[in-house]
Design a protein around this motif. Structure first.
Motif, PDB file in Angstrom:
ATOM      1  N   MET A  12      51.807  82.612  40.692  1.00 55.26           N
ATOM      2  CA  MET A  12      50.950  81.437  40.642  1.00 55.26           C
ATOM      3  C   MET A  12      51.796  80.282  41.164  1.00 55.26           C
ATOM      4  O   MET A  12      52.687  79.803  40.472  1.00 55.26           O
ATOM      5  CB  MET A  12      50.495  81.158  39.213  1.00 55.26           C
ATOM      6  CG  MET A  12      49.582  79.956  39.115  1.00 55.26           C
ATOM      7  SD  MET A  12      49.056  79.641  37.427  1.00 55.26           S
ATOM      8  CE  MET A  12      50.181  78.314  37.010  1.00 55.26           C
ATOM      9  N   ILE A  13      51.559  79.893  42.410  1.00 53.80           N
ATOM     10  CA  ILE A  13      52.336  78.840  43.049  1.00 53.80           C
ATOM     11  C   ILE A  13      51.435  77.621  43.172  1.00 53.80           C
ATOM     12  O   ILE A  13      50.374  77.693  43.789  1.00 53.80           O
ATOM     13  CB  ILE A  13      52.832  79.280  44.447  1.00 53.80           C
ATOM     14  CG1 ILE A  13      53.422  80.693  44.413  1.00 53.80           C
ATOM     15  CG2 ILE A  13      53.807  78.254  45.003  1.00 53.80           C
ATOM     16  CD1 ILE A  13      54.517  80.928  43.417  1.00 53.80           C
ATOM     17  N   MET A  14      51.858  76.519  42.566  1.00 53.18           N
ATOM     18  CA  MET A  14      51.045  75.308  42.570  1.00 53.18           C
ATOM     19  C   MET A  14      51.847  74.161  43.153  1.00 53.18           C
ATOM     20  O   MET A  14      53.073  74.205  43.196  1.00 53.18           O
ATOM     21  CB  MET A  14      50.628  74.966  41.139  1.00 53.18           C
ATOM     22  CG  MET A  14      49.814  76.046  40.504  1.00 53.18           C
ATOM     23  SD  MET A  14      49.464  75.820  38.756  1.00 53.18           S
ATOM     24  CE  MET A  14      49.257  74.108  38.546  1.00 53.18           C
ATOM     25  N   SER A  15      51.133  73.114  43.572  1.00 54.57           N
ATOM     26  CA  SER A  15      51.800  71.890  43.990  1.00 54.57           C
ATOM     27  C   SER A  15      51.168  70.730  43.237  1.00 54.57           C
ATOM     28  O   SER A  15      50.016  70.806  42.811  1.00 54.57           O
ATOM     29  CB  SER A  15      51.678  71.689  45.501  1.00 54.57           C
ATOM     30  OG  SER A  15      50.326  71.524  45.865  1.00 54.57           O
ATOM     31  N   SER A  16      51.923  69.660  43.074  1.00 54.02           N
ATOM     32  CA  SER A  16      51.445  68.509  42.323  1.00 54.02           C
ATOM     33  C   SER A  16      52.064  67.236  42.864  1.00 54.02           C
ATOM     34  O   SER A  16      53.238  67.216  43.235  1.00 54.02           O
ATOM     35  CB  SER A  16      51.829  68.670  40.846  1.00 54.02           C
ATOM     36  OG  SER A  16      51.485  67.507  40.109  1.00 54.02           O
ATOM     37  N   ALA A  17      51.266  66.176  42.894  1.00 53.00           N
ATOM     38  CA  ALA A  17      51.792  64.868  43.259  1.00 53.00           C
ATOM     39  C   ALA A  17      52.767  64.379  42.186  1.00 53.00           C
ATOM     40  O   ALA A  17      53.670  63.603  42.473  1.00 53.00           O
ATOM     41  CB  ALA A  17      50.651  63.868  43.436  1.00 53.00           C
TER      42      ALA A  17
END
Length: 123
Positions: A12-17
């Motif tokens: 589960m690869i996520m990105s976030s500001a």
């Protein structure tokens, strides 16, 4: 010719500001032990291996949006207790799927829709 299929979910690869804020939620509320790391050509990011799944949170590029097309489900023993303990606002009431299975959806701090899944027959 042999049919090829995926073996299952591997990551589960996520990105976030605001990755620090998102990591805090995943660590403190969901209990996923993300830790700051850097390897290879990857920029500094948070990651861990947890119950056979690789989790990672990267810094989001400015033009990316939260993911609304894929909903990740997290198994819990008791949805009502988990939601009450962590003061989580559900998107919809807990849904009975039959055969002891229940789901409830909520949003993480970045607006990603997540789901709790519970099987009362497995308890």
């Amino acid at each position: 010719m042999e049919n090829l299929y995926v073996k299952g979910l591997s990551g589960m690869i996520m990105s976030s500001a605001e990755p620090e804020r998102l990591v805090k939620f995943y660590k403190e509320v969901l209990g996923i032990p993300l830790a700051l790391n850097r390897h290879g050509n990857m920029p500094e990011h948070w990651e861990c291996e947890y119950n056979g799944i690789h989790y990672a949170v990267l810094k989001r590029k400015s033009n990316e949006q939260p993911n609304e097309n894929i909903v990740l489900s997290f198994a819990v023993d008791d949805i009502e207790n988990f939601v009450a303990t962590h003061d989580i606002k559900l998107i919809h009431p807990i849904m009975d799927l039959g055969e002891g299975a229940y789901i409830a959806s909520f949003k993480d701090p970045d607006g990603n829709t997540l789901r709790f899944w519970m099987n009362k027959n497995a308890i």
